[in-house]
Motif scaffolding. Structure first.
Motif, PDB file in Angstrom:
ATOM      1  N   MET A   1       0.739  -1.286   0.023  1.00 36.52           N
ATOM      2  CA  MET A   1      -0.065   0.082   0.043  1.00 36.52           C
ATOM      3  C   MET A   1       0.828   1.368   0.007  1.00 36.52           C
ATOM      4  N   PRO A   2       0.683   2.111  -0.798  1.00 35.79           N
ATOM      5  CA  PRO A   2       1.461   3.403  -0.824  1.00 35.79           C
ATOM      6  C   PRO A   2       1.460   4.198   0.477  1.00 35.79           C
ATOM      7  N   SER A   3       2.583   4.607   0.957  1.00 34.96           N
ATOM      8  CA  SER A   3       2.533   5.408   2.182  1.00 34.96           C
ATOM      9  C   SER A   3       2.670   6.889   1.964  1.00 34.96           C
ATOM     10  N   GLN A   4       3.060   7.398   0.957  1.00 37.11           N
ATOM     11  CA  GLN A   4       3.469   8.590   0.508  1.00 37.11           C
ATOM     12  C   GLN A   4       2.084   9.457  -0.060  1.00 37.11           C
ATOM     13  N   THR A   5       1.401   9.992   0.845  1.00 31.09           N
ATOM     14  CA  THR A   5       0.261  10.860   0.460  1.00 31.09           C
ATOM     15  C   THR A   5       0.165  12.244   1.066  1.00 31.09           C
ATOM     16  N   MET A   6      -0.404  13.163   0.300  1.00 35.07           N
ATOM     17  CA  MET A   6      -0.398  14.540   0.974  1.00 35.07           C
ATOM     18  C   MET A   6      -1.938  14.517   1.531  1.00 35.07           C
ATOM     19  N   PHE A   7      -1.827  14.740   2.673  1.00 40.92           N
ATOM     20  CA  PHE A   7      -3.169  14.802   3.533  1.00 40.92           C
ATOM     21  C   PHE A   7      -4.116  13.341   3.494  1.00 40.92           C
ATOM     22  N   ASN A   8      -5.350  13.585   3.829  1.00 36.09           N
ATOM     23  CA  ASN A   8      -6.020  12.367   4.114  1.00 36.09           C
ATOM     24  C   ASN A   8      -6.575  11.791   2.704  1.00 36.09           C
ATOM     25  N   PRO A   9      -6.325  10.428   2.295  1.00 37.70           N
ATOM     26  CA  PRO A   9      -6.929   9.981   1.125  1.00 37.70           C
ATOM     27  C   PRO A   9      -8.335  10.091   1.021  1.00 37.70           C
ATOM     28  N   SER A  10      -8.950  10.062   2.083  1.00 39.09           N
ATOM     29  CA  SER A  10     -10.309  10.062   2.184  1.00 39.09           C
ATOM     30  C   SER A  10     -10.970  11.212   1.234  1.00 39.09           C
ATOM     31  N   MET A  11     -10.298  12.223   1.120  1.00 44.73           N
ATOM     32  CA  MET A  11     -10.616  13.401   0.425  1.00 44.73           C
ATOM     33  C   MET A  11     -10.239  13.353  -1.212  1.00 44.73           C
ATOM     34  N   SER A  12      -9.906  12.157  -1.735  1.00 40.84           N
ATOM     35  CA  SER A  12      -9.213  12.204  -3.009  1.00 40.84           C
ATOM     36  C   SER A  12     -10.167  12.275  -4.114  1.00 40.84           C
ATOM     37  N   LYS A  13     -11.381  12.233  -3.784  1.00 40.63           N
ATOM     38  CA  LYS A  13     -12.321  12.226  -5.291  1.00 40.63           C
ATOM     39  C   LYS A  13     -12.849  13.572  -5.358  1.00 40.63           C
ATOM     40  N   VAL A  14     -12.075  14.589  -6.196  1.00 41.48           N
ATOM     41  CA  VAL A  14     -12.303  15.749  -6.514  1.00 41.48           C
ATOM     42  C   VAL A  14     -12.632  15.854  -8.110  1.00 41.48           C
ATOM     43  N   PHE A  15     -12.417  14.978  -8.809  1.00 40.71           N
ATOM     44  CA  PHE A  15     -12.880  15.066 -10.116  1.00 40.71           C
ATOM     45  C   PHE A  15     -14.171  14.384 -10.284  1.00 40.71           C
ATOM     46  N   SER A  16     -15.211  15.033 -11.082  1.00 39.47           N
ATOM     47  CA  SER A  16     -16.560  14.321 -11.343  1.00 39.47           C
ATOM     48  C   SER A  16     -16.113  13.379 -12.193  1.00 39.47           C
ATOM     49  N   GLU A  17     -17.104  12.466 -12.383  1.00 41.23           N
ATOM     50  CA  GLU A  17     -17.102  11.398 -13.255  1.00 41.23           C
ATOM     51  C   GLU A  17     -17.225  11.777 -14.781  1.00 41.23           C
ATOM     52  N   ARG A  18     -18.004  12.969 -14.946  1.00 42.12           N
ATOM     53  CA  ARG A  18     -18.276  13.508 -16.250  1.00 42.12           C
ATOM     54  C   ARG A  18     -16.882  13.774 -16.725  1.00 42.12           C
ATOM     55  N   THR A  19     -16.203  14.814 -15.835  1.00 44.43           N
ATOM     56  CA  THR A  19     -14.887  15.234 -16.398  1.00 44.43           C
ATOM     57  C   THR A  19     -13.930  14.175 -16.596  1.00 44.43           C
ATOM     58  N   ALA A 189       3.007  23.850  -0.174  1.00 49.12           N
ATOM     59  CA  ALA A 189       3.653  24.598   0.759  1.00 49.12           C
ATOM     60  C   ALA A 189       3.565  24.050   2.016  1.00 49.12           C
ATOM     61  N   ASN A 190       2.375  23.507   2.413  1.00 51.14           N
ATOM     62  CA  ASN A 190       2.125  22.870   3.889  1.00 51.14           C
ATOM     63  C   ASN A 190       3.015  21.418   3.884  1.00 51.14           C
ATOM     64  N   GLU A 191       3.157  20.830   2.901  1.00 50.99           N
ATOM     65  CA  GLU A 191       4.039  19.638   3.028  1.00 50.99           C
ATOM     66  C   GLU A 191       5.708  20.128   3.333  1.00 50.99           C
ATOM     67  N   LEU A 192       5.968  21.323   2.524  1.00 48.21           N
ATOM     68  CA  LEU A 192       7.252  21.802   2.981  1.00 48.21           C
ATOM     69  C   LEU A 192       7.541  22.520   3.982  1.00 48.21           C
ATOM     70  N   GLU A 193       6.492  22.326   4.940  1.00 46.34           N
ATOM     71  CA  GLU A 193       6.602  22.920   6.319  1.00 46.34           C
ATOM     72  C   GLU A 193       6.716  24.764   6.309  1.00 46.34           C
ATOM     73  N   SER A 194       6.140  25.224   5.195  1.00 46.14           N
ATOM     74  CA  SER A 194       5.774  26.697   5.192  1.00 46.14           C
ATOM     75  C   SER A 194       4.902  27.066   6.337  1.00 46.14           C
ATOM     76  N   THR A 195       5.100  28.228   6.835  1.00 46.74           N
ATOM     77  CA  THR A 195       4.043  28.826   7.997  1.00 46.74           C
ATOM     78  C   THR A 195       4.465  30.149   8.166  1.00 46.74           C
ATOM     79  N   PRO A 196       3.668  31.295   8.267  1.00 42.78           N
ATOM     80  CA  PRO A 196       2.058  31.266   7.820  1.00 42.78           C
ATOM     81  C   PRO A 196       2.358  31.123   6.262  1.00 42.78           C
ATOM     82  N   ILE A 197       1.222  30.380   5.890  1.00 39.57           N
ATOM     83  CA  ILE A 197       0.999  30.417   4.270  1.00 39.57           C
ATOM     84  C   ILE A 197      -0.362  31.328   3.790  1.00 39.57           C
ATOM     85  N   ILE A 198       0.492  32.312   3.232  1.00 37.46           N
ATOM     86  CA  ILE A 198      -0.425  33.322   2.566  1.00 37.46           C
ATOM     87  C   ILE A 198      -1.241  32.964   1.188  1.00 37.46           C
TER      88      ILE A 198
END
Length: 304
Positions: A1-19, A189-198
């Motif tokens: 199972m891939p271990s390298q992900t940015m944020f929660n994989p449960s948020m992954s469905k951002v493309f609509s089926e039509r797109t 930017a968050n993955e690279l530990e930037s803060t604050p992020i404007i």
């Protein structure tokens, strides 16, 4: 199972089926052609992490030259969308990274502008693995870094396109695309530990002076509703008053992108300051302020 992900994989469905159905042939043909380069060139995780302020510049209606001029004295990192890259360089800014998420060949034109081709200070270009090969070619001479966009949840899908991409690309990171490059640059930017992020120009709106029929997704929504303009306007568009006191137009597509981005922001430890007066990106984890206020705060070490 891939271990390298940015944020929660449960948020992954951002493309609509039509797109996906409209673009899948182009995307996968591009992915196949890019694959030898992807396996040889670095992943975005190879970019250096640094606890420092960052500005993420999108192409929303909140961006104008006067605001960008103020960034000339900014000492942190600048992350810029492909569409805004030439504008940022024309002003004399030195971005840390630019990115492309869209698989359309027209994106190559963003990297063919004189200010881009003549740029000599070095630039990190982050590319989704399915970008068109003409975009890859247009980025010759720059340092290219790659990432995969999740098409499904690789942790729960029995048969997963995302898992397959991860293995075929020799473990290039799986990331949430957030539906648009500005949202993805925030995650970088968050993955690279930037803060604050404007956030600047991360609007997810069309501003105040645009009619629904002038918007990006009007034709697609109209097609979905079989030409019923009144129903499209009633069910897919709305005006929203944001913390800046602006009443701006948004639609169901931008709203879904906003909701996904806010979930990502809630999961971070970074301070997030939105300086986009036409934006609907506000809520838990986001402070809205002027760009002047944000720049003063980052200069004074606030947000570290």
């Amino acid at each position: 199972m891939p271990s390298q992900t940015m944020f929660n994989p449960s948020m992954s469905k951002v493309f609509s089926e039509r797109t996906y159905l409209l673009k899948e042939q182009t995307w996968w043909e591009s992915f196949a052609e890019n694959l030898p380069l992807i396996r040889e060139e670095p992943c975005v995780t190879r970019l250096e992490k640094q606890i420092t302020p960052a500005v993420v510049i999108g192409a929303g209606p909140s961006v104008d030259s006067s605001k960008l001029e103020k960034l000339k004295e900014f000492s942190g990192r600048i992350f810029v969308s492909d569409r805004m890259l030439s504008t940022v360089l024309d002003i004399g800014l030195d971005p840390f990274a630019a990115a492309s998420l869209d698989g359309d060949p027209s994106v190559a034109s963003f990297y063919k502008q004189p200010s881009v081709t003549e740029y000599v200070n070095g630039l990190n270009i982050c590319l989704a693995t399915y970008v068109h090969p003409s975009v890859v070619e247009a980025c010759n001479g720059f340092k290219r870094f790659w990432f995969n966009v999740m098409f499904d949840n690789p942790e729960t899908a029995e048969v997963s396109l995302s898992r397959a991409m991860f293995w075929m690309t020799k473990g290039r990171i799986l990331s949430n695309g957030f539906g648009n490059v500005g949202g993805w640059l925030f995650s970088l930017a968050n993955e690279l530990e930037s803060t604050p992020i404007i956030l600047l120009g991360i609007d997810m709106s069309y501003g105040a002076d645009v009619a629904p029929m002038q918007t990006t997704y009007w034709r697609g929504l109209l097609e979905r509703y079989k030409g019923d303009k009144k129903k499209v306007i009633k069910e897919c568009y709305r005006y929203e008053t944001n913390p800046f006191g602006r009443r701006v137009l948004t639609d169901t597509v931008f709203s879904s992108y906003r909701d996904t981005l806010l979930k990502g922001i809630e999961a971070t430890k970074a301070k997030v300051w939105n300086c986009s007066p036409n934006s609907i990106v506000y809520g838990k984890g986001v402070e809205c302020m002027t760009l002047d206020e944000a720049l003063r705060g980052s200069d004074n070490g606030i947000g570290y």
